[in-house]
Write an enzyme that holds these catalytic residues in place. Structure first.
Site, PDB file in Angstrom:
ATOM      1  N   HIS A 172      28.689  -6.573 -57.087  1.00  0.00           N
ATOM      2  CA  HIS A 172      30.042  -6.391 -57.641  1.00  0.00           C
ATOM      3  C   HIS A 172      31.023  -6.313 -56.470  1.00  0.00           C
ATOM      4  O   HIS A 172      30.794  -5.541 -55.527  1.00  0.00           O
ATOM      5  CB  HIS A 172      30.097  -5.097 -58.472  1.00  0.00           C
ATOM      6  CG  HIS A 172      31.446  -4.859 -59.079  1.00  0.00           C
ATOM      7  ND1 HIS A 172      31.965  -5.656 -60.078  1.00  0.00           N
ATOM      8  CD2 HIS A 172      32.398  -3.929 -58.814  1.00  0.00           C
ATOM      9  CE1 HIS A 172      33.174  -5.220 -60.403  1.00  0.00           C
ATOM     10  NE2 HIS A 172      33.455  -4.170 -59.649  1.00  0.00           N
ATOM     11  N   ASP A 178      28.829  -2.466 -64.839  1.00  0.00           N
ATOM     12  CA  ASP A 178      28.935  -2.050 -63.430  1.00  0.00           C
ATOM     13  C   ASP A 178      28.821  -0.528 -63.265  1.00  0.00           C
ATOM     14  O   ASP A 178      29.544   0.080 -62.464  1.00  0.00           O
ATOM     15  CB  ASP A 178      30.248  -2.578 -62.804  1.00  0.00           C
ATOM     16  CG  ASP A 178      30.316  -4.094 -62.856  1.00  0.00           C
ATOM     17  OD1 ASP A 178      29.278  -4.754 -62.682  1.00  0.00           O
ATOM     18  OD2 ASP A 178      31.422  -4.626 -63.080  1.00  0.00           O
ATOM     19  N   MET A 204      28.676 -13.825 -65.431  1.00  0.00           N
ATOM     20  CA  MET A 204      29.845 -13.178 -66.034  1.00  0.00           C
ATOM     21  C   MET A 204      29.629 -12.701 -67.460  1.00  0.00           C
ATOM     22  O   MET A 204      30.593 -12.409 -68.162  1.00  0.00           O
ATOM     23  CB  MET A 204      31.039 -14.142 -65.982  1.00  0.00           C
ATOM     24  CG  MET A 204      31.449 -14.495 -64.574  1.00  0.00           C
ATOM     25  SD  MET A 204      31.740 -13.003 -63.600  1.00  0.00           S
ATOM     26  CE  MET A 204      32.361 -13.700 -62.093  1.00  0.00           C
ATOM     27  N   ARG A 205      28.429 -12.645 -67.885  1.00  0.00           N
ATOM     28  CA  ARG A 205      28.162 -12.203 -69.261  1.00  0.00           C
ATOM     29  C   ARG A 205      27.588 -10.782 -69.203  1.00  0.00           C
ATOM     30  O   ARG A 205      26.661 -10.531 -68.418  1.00  0.00           O
ATOM     31  CB  ARG A 205      27.152 -13.189 -69.818  1.00  0.00           C
ATOM     32  CG  ARG A 205      26.900 -13.287 -71.267  1.00  0.00           C
ATOM     33  CD  ARG A 205      27.988 -13.725 -72.153  1.00  0.00           C
ATOM     34  NE  ARG A 205      27.592 -13.258 -73.469  1.00  0.00           N
ATOM     35  CZ  ARG A 205      27.828 -13.871 -74.591  1.00  0.00           C
ATOM     36  NH1 ARG A 205      28.514 -14.984 -74.612  1.00  0.00           N
ATOM     37  NH2 ARG A 205      27.427 -13.374 -75.725  1.00  0.00           N
ATOM     38  N   GLU A 245      29.878 -10.414 -48.966  1.00  0.00           N
ATOM     39  CA  GLU A 245      28.847 -10.556 -50.024  1.00  0.00           C
ATOM     40  C   GLU A 245      27.699 -11.437 -49.533  1.00  0.00           C
ATOM     41  O   GLU A 245      26.520 -11.101 -49.683  1.00  0.00           O
ATOM     42  CB  GLU A 245      29.458 -11.177 -51.285  1.00  0.00           C
ATOM     43  CG  GLU A 245      30.465 -10.304 -52.002  1.00  0.00           C
ATOM     44  CD  GLU A 245      30.893 -10.916 -53.336  1.00  0.00           C
ATOM     45  OE1 GLU A 245      30.034 -11.368 -54.083  1.00  0.00           O
ATOM     46  OE2 GLU A 245      32.103 -10.934 -53.622  1.00  0.00           O
ATOM     47  N   GLY A 295      28.500 -20.202 -57.555  1.00  0.00           N
ATOM     48  CA  GLY A 295      27.135 -20.016 -57.057  1.00  0.00           C
ATOM     49  C   GLY A 295      27.027 -19.866 -55.554  1.00  0.00           C
ATOM     50  O   GLY A 295      25.963 -20.119 -54.978  1.00  0.00           O
ATOM     51  N   SER A 296      28.098 -19.397 -54.900  1.00  0.00           N
ATOM     52  CA  SER A 296      27.993 -19.286 -53.434  1.00  0.00           C
ATOM     53  C   SER A 296      27.017 -18.175 -53.029  1.00  0.00           C
ATOM     54  O   SER A 296      26.288 -18.327 -52.043  1.00  0.00           O
ATOM     55  CB  SER A 296      29.368 -19.070 -52.798  1.00  0.00           C
ATOM     56  OG  SER A 296      29.910 -17.826 -53.147  1.00  0.00           O
ATOM     57  N   ASN A 336      22.636  -6.639 -59.391  1.00  0.00           N
ATOM     58  CA  ASN A 336      23.934  -7.323 -59.447  1.00  0.00           C
ATOM     59  C   ASN A 336      24.730  -7.024 -58.189  1.00  0.00           C
ATOM     60  O   ASN A 336      24.547  -5.981 -57.560  1.00  0.00           O
ATOM     61  CB  ASN A 336      24.720  -6.842 -60.678  1.00  0.00           C
ATOM     62  CG  ASN A 336      26.035  -7.582 -60.848  1.00  0.00           C
ATOM     63  OD1 ASN A 336      26.103  -8.805 -60.672  1.00  0.00           O
ATOM     64  ND2 ASN A 336      27.095  -6.856 -61.185  1.00  0.00           N
ATOM     65  N   LEU A 375      25.286  -7.874 -70.285  1.00  0.00           N
ATOM     66  CA  LEU A 375      23.970  -7.851 -70.941  1.00  0.00           C
ATOM     67  C   LEU A 375      23.853  -6.580 -71.784  1.00  0.00           C
ATOM     68  O   LEU A 375      24.253  -5.496 -71.354  1.00  0.00           O
ATOM     69  CB  LEU A 375      22.864  -7.927 -69.888  1.00  0.00           C
ATOM     70  CG  LEU A 375      22.851  -9.250 -69.098  1.00  0.00           C
ATOM     71  CD1 LEU A 375      21.966  -9.143 -67.859  1.00  0.00           C
ATOM     72  CD2 LEU A 375      22.411 -10.408 -69.989  1.00  0.00           C
TER      73      LEU A 375
HETATM   74  C1  GRF Z   1      31.433 -12.869 -56.566  1.00  0.00           C
HETATM   75  O1  GRF Z   1      32.595 -12.264 -56.059  1.00  0.00           O
HETATM   76  C2  GRF Z   1      30.530 -11.835 -57.199  1.00  0.00           C
HETATM   77  O2  GRF Z   1      30.523 -10.606 -56.540  1.00  0.00           O
HETATM   78  C3  GRF Z   1      31.163 -11.689 -58.556  1.00  0.00           C
HETATM   79  O3  GRF Z   1      31.534 -12.996 -58.918  1.00  0.00           O
HETATM   80  C4  GRF Z   1      31.751 -13.777 -57.745  1.00  0.00           C
HETATM   81  C5  GRF Z   1      30.833 -14.946 -57.846  1.00  0.00           C
HETATM   82  O4  GRF Z   1      30.949 -15.842 -56.789  1.00  0.00           O
HETATM   83  N1  GRF Z   1      30.273 -11.022 -59.472  1.00  0.00           N
HETATM   84  P1  GRF Z   1      29.844 -16.946 -56.562  1.00  0.00           P
HETATM   85  O5  GRF Z   1      29.591 -17.635 -57.890  1.00  0.00           O
HETATM   86  O6  GRF Z   1      28.614 -16.291 -56.018  1.00  0.00           O
HETATM   87  O7  GRF Z   1      30.480 -17.906 -55.578  1.00  0.00           O
END
Ligand code: GRF
Length: 189
Positions: free
Chosen positions: A111, A147, A92-93, A176, A13-14, A109, A95
């Protein structure tokens, strides 16, 4: 009027946390409100991080569930808030098309690669294995593919001098975190 968003996570969840910080004190303040943070895994560390920041959190478990059962439960939960946008942050699911059809161009999203070159899991592993000197982070609308949705924005990640996959991921995540809220602001404002 600020837009309402629900953030979907599966893990650390960063990215979610940065969006929360920007919503509470930064560039997303007044632009959106976060109705809830929802995880599909009860042990997702991001859940307690969001709760600590005063957000409504809940888990809609997906493990061992048929996709349609999970998605029906998620839709029912989302109905409580009827959010303007769903923001995926390490969710990670995959949809299904029928779920996505409920939110046309309203699911966003991030990626950690150029989605034209790499889709699905393991994008930083892929960049490291291919010894890329630069990779890209992509923010895109979610469509019925994995994606494959319309690209909203892409940002380069300089990988020169990277010697480990962990270092590569750290550089990528730093990008990100910098960009997701900025792009969300452009969409939501
Ligand atoms: C990130 O690299 C995001 O782009 C990918 O999964 C990772 C999740 O990291 N889809 P976090 O949970 O936001 O730390």
């Amino acid at each position: 009027m600020p837009k309402t968003i629900v953030i979907l996570i599966s893990g650390t969840g960063s990215n979610m946390l940065r969006i929360v910080e920007e919503t509470q004190h930064g560039i997303l303040r007044g632009v959106c409100t976060i109705s809830a943070v929802i995880a599909n895994k009860s042990d997702a560390p991001g859940l307690s991080l969001a709760r600590d920041r005063g957000l409504k959190t809940l888990c809609v478990p997906s493990k061992g569930k048929e996709q349609s059962i999970f998605e029906d439960a998620l839709l029912t939960t989302l109905d409580r808030w009827n959010p303007d946008y769903l923001v995926l942050a390490g969710f990670m699911r995959v949809l299904s098309p029928s779920f996505v059809a409920h939110f046309p161009k309203r699911i966003i999203n991030i990626h950690p690669a150029d989605t034209k070159l790499h889709q699905g899991l393991g994008a930083y592993k892929w960049a490291f294995a291919n010894k890329l000197k630069e990779t890209k982070v992509t923010i895109h609308f979610v469509d019925e593919g994995v994606d494959t949705g319309e690209i909203i924005a892409q940002f380069p990640v300089d990988l020169t001098g990277v010697t480990t996959e962990a270092e590569l991921e750290k550089r990528g995540l730093a990008v990100e975190h910098q960009i997701y809220s900025k792009v969300l602001r452009d969409i939501l404002i």
